[in-house]
Design a protein around this motif. Structure first.
Motif, PDB file in Angstrom:
ATOM      1  N   ALA A 166       0.828  -1.199   0.000  1.00 37.11           N
ATOM      2  CA  ALA A 166       0.000   0.000   0.000  1.00 37.11           C
ATOM      3  C   ALA A 166       0.865   1.252   0.000  1.00 37.11           C
ATOM      4  O   ALA A 166       1.947   1.289   0.602  1.00 37.11           O
ATOM      5  N   THR A 167       0.380   2.290  -0.666  1.00 35.60           N
ATOM      6  CA  THR A 167       1.086   3.563  -0.760  1.00 35.60           C
ATOM      7  C   THR A 167       0.212   4.691  -0.235  1.00 35.60           C
ATOM      8  O   THR A 167      -0.933   4.468   0.192  1.00 35.60           O
ATOM      9  N   ALA A 168       0.738   5.907  -0.304  1.00 35.13           N
ATOM     10  CA  ALA A 168      -0.015   7.075   0.169  1.00 35.13           C
ATOM     11  C   ALA A 168      -1.337   7.229  -0.563  1.00 35.13           C
ATOM     12  O   ALA A 168      -2.308   7.773  -0.005  1.00 35.13           O
ATOM     13  N   ALA A 169      -1.416   6.766  -1.803  1.00 38.75           N
ATOM     14  CA  ALA A 169      -2.669   6.852  -2.555  1.00 38.75           C
ATOM     15  C   ALA A 169      -3.772   5.989  -1.942  1.00 38.75           C
ATOM     16  O   ALA A 169      -4.958   6.199  -2.219  1.00 38.75           O
ATOM     17  N   ASP A 170      -3.392   5.028  -1.103  1.00 36.69           N
ATOM     18  CA  ASP A 170      -4.358   4.128  -0.465  1.00 36.69           C
ATOM     19  C   ASP A 170      -4.750   4.587   0.941  1.00 36.69           C
ATOM     20  O   ASP A 170      -5.453   3.867   1.647  1.00 36.69           O
ATOM     21  N   ARG A 171      -4.299   5.770   1.368  1.00 37.90           N
ATOM     22  CA  ARG A 171      -4.471   6.184   2.759  1.00 37.90           C
ATOM     23  C   ARG A 171      -5.919   6.128   3.219  1.00 37.90           C
ATOM     24  O   ARG A 171      -6.232   5.605   4.293  1.00 37.90           O
ATOM     25  N   ALA A 172      -6.833   6.690   2.449  1.00 34.19           N
ATOM     26  CA  ALA A 172      -8.239   6.728   2.866  1.00 34.19           C
ATOM     27  C   ALA A 172      -8.802   5.319   3.018  1.00 34.19           C
ATOM     28  O   ALA A 172      -9.551   5.029   3.968  1.00 34.19           O
ATOM     29  N   LEU A 173      -8.456   4.430   2.085  1.00 37.64           N
ATOM     30  CA  LEU A 173      -8.921   3.042   2.164  1.00 37.64           C
ATOM     31  C   LEU A 173      -8.374   2.363   3.409  1.00 37.64           C
ATOM     32  O   LEU A 173      -9.117   1.686   4.144  1.00 37.64           O
ATOM     33  N   LEU A 174      -7.079   2.516   3.680  1.00 36.51           N
ATOM     34  CA  LEU A 174      -6.482   1.883   4.853  1.00 36.51           C
ATOM     35  C   LEU A 174      -7.115   2.400   6.137  1.00 36.51           C
ATOM     36  O   LEU A 174      -7.400   1.612   7.053  1.00 36.51           O
ATOM     37  N   ALA A 175      -7.335   3.720   6.224  1.00 36.19           N
ATOM     38  CA  ALA A 175      -7.948   4.290   7.426  1.00 36.19           C
ATOM     39  C   ALA A 175      -9.349   3.719   7.633  1.00 36.19           C
ATOM     40  O   ALA A 175      -9.721   3.367   8.763  1.00 36.19           O
ATOM     41  N   ARG A 176     -10.110   3.617   6.557  1.00 36.87           N
ATOM     42  CA  ARG A 176     -11.476   3.087   6.688  1.00 36.87           C
ATOM     43  C   ARG A 176     -11.461   1.627   7.082  1.00 36.87           C
ATOM     44  O   ARG A 176     -12.198   1.193   7.987  1.00 36.87           O
ATOM     45  N   TRP A 177     -10.614   0.833   6.444  1.00 37.91           N
ATOM     46  CA  TRP A 177     -10.551  -0.594   6.783  1.00 37.91           C
ATOM     47  C   TRP A 177     -10.022  -0.804   8.191  1.00 37.91           C
ATOM     48  O   TRP A 177     -10.458  -1.729   8.885  1.00 37.91           O
ATOM     49  N   HIS A 178      -9.086   0.010   8.620  1.00 35.94           N
ATOM     50  CA  HIS A 178      -8.583  -0.074   9.993  1.00 35.94           C
ATOM     51  C   HIS A 178      -9.724   0.108  10.982  1.00 35.94           C
ATOM     52  O   HIS A 178      -9.869  -0.651  11.946  1.00 35.94           O
ATOM     53  N   ASP A 179     -10.559   1.121  10.766  1.00 33.01           N
ATOM     54  CA  ASP A 179     -11.675   1.370  11.682  1.00 33.01           C
ATOM     55  C   ASP A 179     -12.729   0.276  11.589  1.00 33.01           C
ATOM     56  O   ASP A 179     -13.320  -0.124  12.605  1.00 33.01           O
ATOM     57  N   GLU A 180     -12.982  -0.232  10.387  1.00 34.17           N
ATOM     58  CA  GLU A 180     -13.937  -1.332  10.232  1.00 34.17           C
ATOM     59  C   GLU A 180     -13.437  -2.587  10.944  1.00 34.17           C
ATOM     60  O   GLU A 180     -14.233  -3.328  11.538  1.00 34.17           O
ATOM     61  N   TRP A 239      -2.835   5.629  12.003  1.00 33.94           N
ATOM     62  CA  TRP A 239      -2.359   4.265  11.769  1.00 33.94           C
ATOM     63  C   TRP A 239      -1.911   4.099  10.323  1.00 33.94           C
ATOM     64  O   TRP A 239      -0.842   3.539  10.051  1.00 33.94           O
ATOM     65  N   ALA A 240      -2.722   4.598   9.377  1.00 38.86           N
ATOM     66  CA  ALA A 240      -2.365   4.485   7.966  1.00 38.86           C
ATOM     67  C   ALA A 240      -1.048   5.203   7.679  1.00 38.86           C
ATOM     68  O   ALA A 240      -0.175   4.671   6.980  1.00 38.86           O
ATOM     69  N   ASP A 241      -0.885   6.402   8.227  1.00 43.23           N
ATOM     70  CA  ASP A 241       0.350   7.155   8.006  1.00 43.23           C
ATOM     71  C   ASP A 241       1.559   6.400   8.545  1.00 43.23           C
ATOM     72  O   ASP A 241       2.616   6.339   7.897  1.00 43.23           O
ATOM     73  N   THR A 242       1.411   5.847   9.745  1.00 42.80           N
ATOM     74  CA  THR A 242       2.518   5.112  10.366  1.00 42.80           C
ATOM     75  C   THR A 242       2.913   3.913   9.523  1.00 42.80           C
ATOM     76  O   THR A 242       4.105   3.673   9.271  1.00 42.80           O
ATOM     77  N   ARG A 243       1.935   3.148   9.055  1.00 38.81           N
ATOM     78  CA  ARG A 243       2.236   1.939   8.288  1.00 38.81           C
ATOM     79  C   ARG A 243       2.762   2.258   6.886  1.00 38.81           C
ATOM     80  O   ARG A 243       3.691   1.599   6.407  1.00 38.81           O
ATOM     81  N   ILE A 244       2.181   3.245   6.235  1.00 36.32           N
ATOM     82  CA  ILE A 244       2.640   3.602   4.889  1.00 36.32           C
ATOM     83  C   ILE A 244       4.102   4.031   4.921  1.00 36.32           C
ATOM     84  O   ILE A 244       4.873   3.740   3.998  1.00 36.32           O
ATOM     85  N   ALA A 245       4.513   4.681   6.006  1.00 34.05           N
ATOM     86  CA  ALA A 245       5.871   5.219   6.103  1.00 34.05           C
ATOM     87  C   ALA A 245       6.935   4.136   5.980  1.00 34.05           C
ATOM     88  O   ALA A 245       8.046   4.409   5.498  1.00 34.05           O
ATOM     89  N   TYR A 246       6.635   2.902   6.407  1.00 34.47           N
ATOM     90  CA  TYR A 246       7.646   1.847   6.289  1.00 34.47           C
ATOM     91  C   TYR A 246       7.156   0.657   5.446  1.00 34.47           C
ATOM     92  O   TYR A 246       7.735  -0.431   5.488  1.00 34.47           O
ATOM     93  N   GLY A 247       6.113   0.874   4.642  1.00 33.67           N
ATOM     94  CA  GLY A 247       5.620  -0.205   3.796  1.00 33.67           C
ATOM     95  C   GLY A 247       4.975  -1.310   4.587  1.00 33.67           C
ATOM     96  O   GLY A 247       5.106  -2.493   4.248  1.00 33.67           O
ATOM     97  N   GLY A 248       4.224  -0.935   5.637  1.00 30.83           N
ATOM     98  CA  GLY A 248       3.711  -1.905   6.589  1.00 30.83           C
ATOM     99  C   GLY A 248       2.335  -2.464   6.322  1.00 30.83           C
ATOM    100  O   GLY A 248       1.750  -3.094   7.211  1.00 30.83           O
ATOM    101  N   VAL A 249       1.780  -2.268   5.119  1.00 32.61           N
ATOM    102  CA  VAL A 249       0.500  -2.881   4.758  1.00 32.61           C
ATOM    103  C   VAL A 249       0.586  -3.432   3.344  1.00 32.61           C
ATOM    104  O   VAL A 249       1.070  -2.750   2.428  1.00 32.61           O
TER     105      VAL A 249
END
Length: 291
Positions: free
Chosen positions: A147-161, A177-187
């Motif tokens: 996942a990349t920065a372009a996926d931020r909104a999706l990751l945030a929504r799925w994280h909350d779901e 959470w999305a910002d933290t994970r995207i920063a090191y390629g964590g999703v």
């Protein structure tokens, strides 16, 4: 006890690194705090502590990131009682504890005795360690990608779901959470053949040679098609290819489907962990998911 993360790590690092699997939650939480800052999990100041014997050798540790549960290493009843006695004064609002089952139970009972609070089991978990990665017999069509920065909104929504699905508020809001994970390629995402993301699997930061797969989430409308297993296998393979020595994950023991899936992929049980919730009077303290 201390609020100084670097001082805590200087004292506890050898102990925590001696059993990376059993200390995985402590290691991942402190690594996020080290990289993202003291308020990565909330506005409250984190609290750290070690427990040593008469010889000065560290035999236990804890981390508290308010307003979340205290996270403990495995420790004996005497240490659990001593910690409860200290935390009663500095964190009377403590919502619960998460740890290896015996340590969590010992601390919960000590807290109950010292505060009069009612304690209840929140989640029973099993820690798994990867043995030999075994590809699934029938992987779904599609591919995995980071996942990349372009996926931020999706990751945030799925994280909350995901938090809603497991019935617990996360230790971090979805955007952070999305910002933290995207920063090191964590999703890692699993996409269908036409490029639609249908599942995700995260990994915690690499520390002490280990990572932990968390969370694994497939939206309800996409379940039953093998996407969760495919993305878990993919993120596990990526970790191995990156040279990670141990790949771990927690499962909810109330979910036999996920426990069976991870064993088919090659994960083997290590130990059981428990999260306890503390209740004051008639009101339950809001519980949070493990970091």
């Amino acid at each position: 006890m201390t609020s100084d993360l670097e001082g805590f790590l200087a004292r506890a690092r050898g102990f925590l690194h001696s059993e990376p699997a059993l200390h995985t939650a402590l290691l991942s939480v402190t690594e996020v705090l080290r990289v993202r800052g003291a308020h990565a999990y909330g506005d409250g100041a984190p609290l750290f502590g070690t427990y040593a014997g008469a010889d000065g050798v560290v035999r236990g540790a804890f981390v508290r990131t308010p307003p979340h549960r205290v996270v403990l290493s495995p420790l004996g009843p005497e240490a659990a009682d001593a910690l409860a006695a200290r935390l009663v004064d500095v964190s009377p609002e403590l919502p619960g504890v998460g740890a290896h089952h015996a340590a969590a139970e010992a601390f919960a009972r000590a807290w109950e005795r010292r505060t009069g609070a009612r304690v209840s089991v929140g989640v029973r978990q099993r820690l798994y360690r990867l043995g030999t990665l075994t590809p699934l017999d029938a992987a779904p069509a599609g591919r995995a990608r980071v996942a990349t920065a372009a996926d931020r909104a999706l990751l945030a929504r799925w994280h909350d779901e995901f938090g809603e699905a497991v019935g617990a508020r996360s230790a971090m809001d979805g955007g952070a959470w999305a910002d933290t994970r995207i920063a090191y390629g964590g999703v890692t995402l699993w996409e269908t053949a036409d490029g639609v993301p249908v599942a995700m699997a995260g990994v915690t930061p690499r520390v002490a040679g280990q990572v932990r797969v968390a969370p694994v989430y497939t939206p309800a409308e996409q379940r039953g098609r093998g996407y969760g297993g495919a993305v878990t296998a993919a993120v596990t393979r990526a970790a191995l290819d990156a040279g990670v020595a141990e790949v771990l994950l927690f499962t909810d023991l109330a979910n036999p489907t996920s426990n069976g899936l991870y064993q088919r992929i090659g994960y083997r049980a290590v130990e059981d962990f428990t999260q306890y919730d503390f209740h004051r009077g008639d009101a339950a303290v809001t519980a949070t998911a493990a970091p």
